[in-house]
Design an enzyme around this catalytic site. Structure first.
Site, short mmCIF file in Angstrom:
data_model
loop_
_atom_site.label_atom_id
_atom_site.label_comp_id
_atom_site.label_asym_id
_atom_site.label_seq_id
_atom_site.Cartn_x
_atom_site.Cartn_y
_atom_site.Cartn_z
N ASN A 1 0.84 14.75 -6.86
CA ASN A 1 -0.49 14.26 -6.48
C ASN A 1 -0.87 14.71 -5.09
OD1 ASN A 1 -1.07 11.86 -4.43
ND2 ASN A 1 1.03 11.61 -5.16
N PHE B 1 -5.45 9.73 0.37
CA PHE B 1 -5.92 8.40 0.77
C PHE B 1 -7.37 8.15 0.36
CE2 PHE B 1 -2.85 8.12 4.70
CZ PHE B 1 -1.79 7.98 3.85
N SER C 1 2.87 10.16 3.74
CA SER C 1 2.14 10.87 2.69
C SER C 1 2.01 12.34 3.09
CB SER C 1 0.75 10.27 2.52
OG SER C 1 -0.03 11.16 1.74
N ASN D 1 -0.18 14.33 1.98
CA ASN D 1 -1.53 14.81 1.65
C ASN D 1 -2.57 14.55 2.73
OD1 ASN D 1 -0.60 15.65 -0.93
ND2 ASN D 1 -0.61 13.50 -1.53
N THR D 2 -2.12 14.08 3.88
CA THR D 2 -3.01 13.90 5.04
C THR D 2 -2.44 14.76 6.15
OG1 THR D 2 -3.66 11.67 4.38
CG2 THR D 2 -3.88 12.20 6.72
N LYS E 1 7.18 3.20 5.87
CA LYS E 1 7.46 4.01 4.68
C LYS E 1 7.71 5.46 5.09
CE LYS E 1 5.95 4.99 -0.01
NZ LYS E 1 5.10 4.59 -1.11
N ASN F 1 8.55 8.07 0.03
CA ASN F 1 7.29 8.59 -0.50
C ASN F 1 7.60 9.81 -1.38
OD1 ASN F 1 4.44 9.11 -0.72
ND2 ASN F 1 4.19 8.05 1.23
C1 FMN Z 1 -0.80 9.33 -7.94
C2 FMN Z 1 0.03 8.74 -6.82
C3 FMN Z 1 -0.59 8.16 -5.73
C4 FMN Z 1 0.17 7.63 -4.68
N1 FMN Z 1 -0.47 7.04 -3.63
C5 FMN Z 1 0.27 6.49 -2.63
C6 FMN Z 1 -0.37 5.84 -1.54
O1 FMN Z 1 -1.59 5.71 -1.48
N2 FMN Z 1 0.43 5.36 -0.55
C7 FMN Z 1 1.80 5.45 -0.57
O2 FMN Z 1 2.46 4.98 0.35
N3 FMN Z 1 2.41 6.04 -1.61
C8 FMN Z 1 1.69 6.55 -2.63
N4 FMN Z 1 2.33 7.15 -3.68
C9 FMN Z 1 3.80 7.24 -3.66
C10 FMN Z 1 4.48 6.10 -4.42
O3 FMN Z 1 4.19 4.84 -3.85
C11 FMN Z 1 6.01 6.30 -4.43
O4 FMN Z 1 6.49 6.22 -3.11
C12 FMN Z 1 6.42 7.64 -5.03
O5 FMN Z 1 5.58 8.00 -6.08
C13 FMN Z 1 7.85 7.63 -5.54
O6 FMN Z 1 8.02 6.68 -6.55
P1 FMN Z 1 7.98 7.02 -8.12
O7 FMN Z 1 8.90 8.20 -8.33
O8 FMN Z 1 8.42 5.76 -8.80
O9 FMN Z 1 6.58 7.38 -8.43
C14 FMN Z 1 1.59 7.68 -4.73
C15 FMN Z 1 2.21 8.25 -5.86
C16 FMN Z 1 1.46 8.77 -6.89
C17 FMN Z 1 2.16 9.37 -8.08
#
Ligand code: FMN
Length: 336
Positions: A111, A115, A175, A177-178, A217, A246
């Site tokens: 992704n 934000f 993140s 992506n920022t 985080k 993350n």
């Molecule tokens: C589509 C998407 C959007 C996410 N948005 C955020 C976010 O806004 N803030 C954040 O701290 N992590 C975000 N994450 C990261 C998740 O909170 C998590 O840390 C990461 O996906 C690893 O966990 P998972 O393998 O169970 O998905 C996002 C993940 C995905 C897939």
């Protein structure tokens, strides 16, 4: 079995649309359909962490409900806590679409959301409207247009506004992506951030006579040396918890697969080992002084147990839900 049938249909739809369709469905139907799977009540397995009492160890990770619009519906899936956000001081649209891609053979997701959110004031209204009495973590970040050197101010604005409404606050400096956000994990910027957020927490604690824990985080792309440095500073500044991790910028584990070349952070099964390894290193260096919230690639009871064995007190899930459906929540909670 039923979810895998639904998943086939959902996977015909563009991922971001499928995400909102699912959440809207849960909200509208008040998860009546899913109640079918939840006939047996999810057992209460209380656990203390950061001075708070959690109903159980498994939480919904940040990003699932960025604006806190689905808190009630998510809580009904059985989660012990829900982390909403990331929210920023001002609303922003995020990066251009499409910005979510599935790597189906490896149960991965890439992704590059950036934000996208409706801002901290909107989130506060949504929290006020929800009737969930459990733990709500609020994950905060900086606005796209805020220069990195001034970004600490964005976090302080959010902490100020959300302090009375959050059970805990998560500082997202990881993140991918920022632009430059991850720079906040290093050197002077990192120390300055920790110092200022702790100062703010102290002020607000005094003002409201309420202590709201703060978690940081972090990224899975940090070296061992960097993790040792981070651990020392987290202890020095008495940060309440660390969330690891993350998404990763390392796409090598999915190379050659459809969508592997897409820009953004990779989550799900390909991240599982990497994030567990980060938790192990943190655990050795934090020496039980600071709890770890483990997240990254949990997709089964075993992978959840592994995170806990490596040192996580609490765990969170996002991508596993997409691939295995909401019944995974109950399965994991029953076994941990
Ligand atoms: C589509 C998407 C959007 C996410 N948005 C955020 C976010 O806004 N803030 C954040 O701290 N992590 C975000 N994450 C990261 C998740 O909170 C998590 O840390 C990461 O996906 C690893 O966990 P998972 O393998 O169970 O998905 C996002 C993940 C995905 C897939």
């Amino acid at each position: 079995m039923f979810y895998y049938f639904i998943r086939k249909l959902l996977f015909l739809i563009e991922p971001e649309k499928a995400h909102f369709l699912t959440l809207k469905y849960l909200k509208i139907k008040n998860i009546n359909l899913f109640n079918f799977f939840y006939k047996n009540r999810i057992p209460s397995k209380k656990i203390k962490c950061m001075g708070l009492t959690f109903k159980n160890k498994l939480g919904a990770a940040a990003g699932i409900d960025k604006n806190g619009e689905y808190i009630n519906s998510l809580s009904k899936l059985g989660f012990g806590f829900i982390e909403v956000g990331t929210v920023t001081p001002l609303p922003q649209i995020g990066n251009p679409k499409p910005r979510i891609f599935r790597i189906i053979p490896m149960e991965g997701i890439i992704n590059s959301m950036g934000f996208n959110n409706l801002g901290i004031d909107n989130l506060i209204n949504n929290i006020k409207k929800s009737n969930f009495k459990g733990i709500i973590g609020v994950n905060i970040g900086k606005n796209h247009n805020t220069r990195i050197e001034e970004s600490i101010n964005d976090y302080l604005i959010c902490i100020d506004k959300i302090y009375c409404y959050a059970s805990y606050i998560a500082i997202n400096i990881s993140s991918p992506n920022t632009i430059n956000l991850r720079n906040l994990q290093y050197g002077i910027l990192f120390q300055d951030l920790l110092y200022k957020i702790k100062k703010k927490q102290k002020e607000l604690h005094k003002k409201y006579l309420k202590y709201v824990p703060i978690a940081i985080k972090i990224s899975p792309d940090l070296s061992k040396k960097e993790l040792i440095y981070i651990s020392k500073k987290l202890i020095k500044y008495k940060i309440d918890a660390v969330i690891a991790t993350n998404t990763t910028l390392d796409h090598s584990l999915v190379s050659g697969l459809k969508n592997s070349f897409q820009k953004g952070g990779l989550s799900g099964l390909p991240l599982q080992k990497k994030s567990t390894n980060i938790i192990s290193i943190l655990s050795k260096n934090l020496k039980n002084e600071i709890p770890i919230i483990g997240v990254g690639g949990i997709n089964s009871i075993n992978s959840a147990k592994e995170k806990i064995k490596s040192g996580a007190t609490l765990i969170q899930i996002y991508s596993g839900l997409v691939y295995h459906g909401p019944t995974l929540v109950k399965k994991i909670i029953n076994e941990i």
